[in-house]
Design an enzyme around this catalytic site. Sequence first.
Site, PDB file in Angstrom:
ATOM      1  N   HIS A  19       0.846  -1.202   0.000  1.00 53.94           N
ATOM      2  CA  HIS A  19       0.000   0.000   0.000  1.00 53.94           C
ATOM      3  C   HIS A  19       0.880   1.251   0.000  1.00 53.94           C
ATOM      4  O   HIS A  19       0.624   2.207  -0.731  1.00 53.94           O
ATOM      5  CB  HIS A  19      -0.874   0.059   1.260  1.00 53.94           C
ATOM      6  N   LYS A  43     -16.547  -7.261   5.800  1.00 58.32           N
ATOM      7  CA  LYS A  43     -15.522  -8.083   6.441  1.00 58.32           C
ATOM      8  C   LYS A  43     -15.387  -7.662   7.908  1.00 58.32           C
ATOM      9  O   LYS A  43     -15.492  -6.486   8.233  1.00 58.32           O
ATOM     10  CB  LYS A  43     -14.166  -7.867   5.764  1.00 58.32           C
ATOM     11  N   ARG A  92      -1.881  -5.710  -8.419  1.00 56.10           N
ATOM     12  CA  ARG A  92      -0.656  -6.492  -8.213  1.00 56.10           C
ATOM     13  C   ARG A  92      -0.427  -7.486  -9.337  1.00 56.10           C
ATOM     14  O   ARG A  92       0.668  -7.657  -9.836  1.00 56.10           O
ATOM     15  CB  ARG A  92      -0.741  -7.263  -6.882  1.00 56.10           C
ATOM     16  N   SER A 130      -2.942  -7.745   2.767  1.00 56.57           N
ATOM     17  CA  SER A 130      -3.252  -7.613   4.200  1.00 56.57           C
ATOM     18  C   SER A 130      -3.750  -8.945   4.751  1.00 56.57           C
ATOM     19  O   SER A 130      -3.441  -9.306   5.883  1.00 56.57           O
ATOM     20  CB  SER A 130      -4.335  -6.553   4.403  1.00 56.57           C
TER      21      SER A 130
END
Length: 161
Positions: A19, A43, A92, A130
């Site tokens: 990040h 979440k 990514r 994460s």
Amino acid sequence: MQRILAIYPGSFDPVTNGHLDVIERGAKIFGRLVVAVLCNSEKQPLFTLNERLEMLREATRRYANVEVDSFDGLLVDYARRLGAQVLLRGIRAVSDYEYELQMAMMNRRLEPTLETVFMLPAEAYSYLSSRLVREIAQLGGSVSGLVPPEVEQRLRTKVTT
Ligand code: PNS
């Protein structure tokens, strides 16, 4: 690009070096970059909203044009309130593309004047997330070099208490 206000939204549970790599790249290009943490995600987060904001503020302190904020509700509504022109997201790998494309297209439908800009983090962070950081820390592995030292410390405290 110096007059452009960009928002970098996410859960940041917790912020990773991946990040931060995107934040650094974004801060060089946009005049102002607001890192925006989603308050109420579906979440169940490991870190509270306040903890996530504190970690982000600490990690981005050195960038004069980066601010950290939180938002609730639709991202496009928050962007309108702020007067932002750009949503910044990191991609990514190809596997990120489908989800990101879907979100970008939906956000465009909701607010056609808002542009989503994708940036690629350094290759070294292309497998970092994460979710994996949380899992490794919870199972007693080392996350050194994957998150800032302050986050590493907080993860250690979190999983041992
Ligand atoms: O880091 P994440 O968890 O992938 O970030 C996802 C986030 C926060 C960018 C996304 O869930 C979001 O924008 N949520 C806000 C609600 C919203 O606007 N939903 C419609 C998206 S098309």
